[in-house]
Design a protein around this motif. Structure first.
Motif: not given
Length: 437
Positions: A111-119, A143-146
């Motif tokens: 999952r860390h390699d595909e992380a995106k921020i949702r609300y 490439s992904r957002q932490w």
């Protein structure tokens, strides 16, 4: 050479005791010493990081089963929308939280390699509805957002601070990390009882590891990835200065420990530092805002270093209570240096100002740990303005003794904070956020 180290006791006494005829006067030499004290870095030593005995006052209550806040998504690191002064924000009666998410099409470890921020949004702060992505992923940096933080201006504009991890379009996944942000507005549709984001601004890099205070990817040694991530916006209520606080590592190609990283002279007599401990060099970084729009920041010496103690001081944040500054961070058992054995959980330190000689809470820093028989139950704790603590369910043991994957909000912990001591006082609903008063 480490920069911004603590003033010695002798220097501190000299600063407070020198008195000249006609009153207290700062000579140029003393003035320079005072300026150095403004950039001193506190130390979490190997002597401090001892004696982690779990009890009801520092252990999270058991979790036997969970409800998924977003059944199709893994949900982990979470943070609330706050006002500029740090209080919990509300938008037309709604509380908003942001979280790292990834579709369950990806594995738990992937999952860390595909992380995106949702609300997510909620009227009562405990029944959460997932909104959408917080930005256009094609325009986001990395490439992904932490993880990061979110702050709302009085006019409603939101600053979303995040970690740009890797580079867009990279052929293989890298672990480069930069501090970034974007902006947007939040709109509430009262008829549909929904929350939407609009008027998205540009994405920009705010800071990168400099190799002087903060380790670059090239300077990394050891087996654990380096850190330059988790920007948390903070406005100092005493000075009104604004900062981002983040997780870093001490800079330099040659890794060595100073005596204060180990402990007192008496402790050092009998304590043997295992080989490889010098590769564990986590710190809590800080950068000062250079304009009101929060587009320019200057890197400063770290607030706290844990050289020889811990590789990762993740998601650091500061709470001011009773005139005291409480610096909190999270860490894993496996990121403690050889010869030390702290549990996964929340750690904290206290000082009478933002910069200075932070002392570990509860003598060794441990604030909230997972139960001994369920050591990876929750993680990524964040302390709210009222002292409650949010986190996510990581990997837990269910009532039948089987390991289960979480990926959802954990029960909010009630925490009492008094001086240099803290106590766990039970739990609230999963993900529950209580607005500031």
């Amino acid at each position: 050479m480490k920069r911004g180290k603590k003033l010695s006791v002798v220097q501190g006494v000299a600063l407070s005791a020198i008195m000249l005829v006609g009153g207290l006067v700062q000579t140029p030499g003393i003035a320079n010493a005072a300026e150095k004290s403004e950039t001193e870095t506190a130390v979490w030593s190997r002597e401090d990081a001892q004696n982690y005995n779990l009890n009801k006052e520092n252990t999270a209550p058991d979790i036997d089963n969970v409800d998924q806040v977003a059944p199709d998504y893994w949900v982990w690191d979470t943070w609330p929308l706050r006002n500029r002064d740090g209080s919990i924000a509300t938008v037309n009666g709604y509380k908003i939280v942001f979280a790292l998410t990834a579709s369950k099409e990806y594995t738990w470890s992937g999952r860390h390699d595909e992380a995106k921020i949702r609300y997510f949004y909620s009227k009562n702060g405990k029944d959460w509805e997932m909104g959408g992505l917080s930005y256009d992923p094609d325009k986001a940096l990395g490439s992904r957002q932490w993880a990061g933080s979110a702050m709302m201006e009085e006019d409603g504009k939101v600053h979303l601070f995040y970690t740009a991890s890797g580079r867009k379009g990279e052929e293989s996944t890298t672990f480069e990390q930069r501090l970034a942000k974007t902006t947007f507005d939040i709109d509430v549709d009262k008829k549909d009882k929904s929350v939407e984001l609009s008027n998205h601004g540009e994405h920009m890099i705010l800071a990168e590891a400099d190799g002087e205070y903060y380790e670059t990817q090239d300077q990394k040694t050891g087996d654990i990835i380096y850190s330059f991530r988790d920007p948390w916006f903070f406005k100092d209520p005493k000075t009104k200065k604004e900062y981002i606080i983040f997780e870093g590592n001490s800079a330099g190609y040659e890794k060595t420990l100073d005596p204060e990283n180990i402990g007192s002279e008496e402790f050092r007599k009998d304590h043997e530092v295992p080989a490889g401990a010098e590769d564990y060099n986590g710190n809590v970084g800080i950068a000062s805002a250079e304009n009101e729009d929060l587009t320019e920041f200057e890197l400063l010496p770290p607030l706290l270093e844990a050289d020889g103690v811990n590789q990762q001081l993740e998601r650091p944040h500061v709470l001011v209570k009773g005139g005291q500054y409480y610096l909190f961070t999270i860490s894993h058992q496996f990121t403690f240096a050889p010869g030390l054995n702290g549990p996964d959980g929340l750690y904290g330190f206290v000082n009478d100002s933002l910069r200075g000689d932070y002392q570990p809470l509860n003598d060794n820093g441990l604030v909230v740990a997972n139960p001994e028989d369920d050591p990876f139950m929750t993680y990524s704790h964040a302390v709210m303005p009222n002292g409650t603590v949010i986190s996510f369910v990581n990997e837990y043991i269910d009532e039948n003794g089987n390991k289960q994957l979480g990926g959802t909000f954990a029960p909010t912990i009630k925490l009492s904070i008094n001086g240099d001591e803290t106590k766990v006082n039970g739990t609230l609903k999963p993900g529950q956020i209580i607005p500031s008063h």
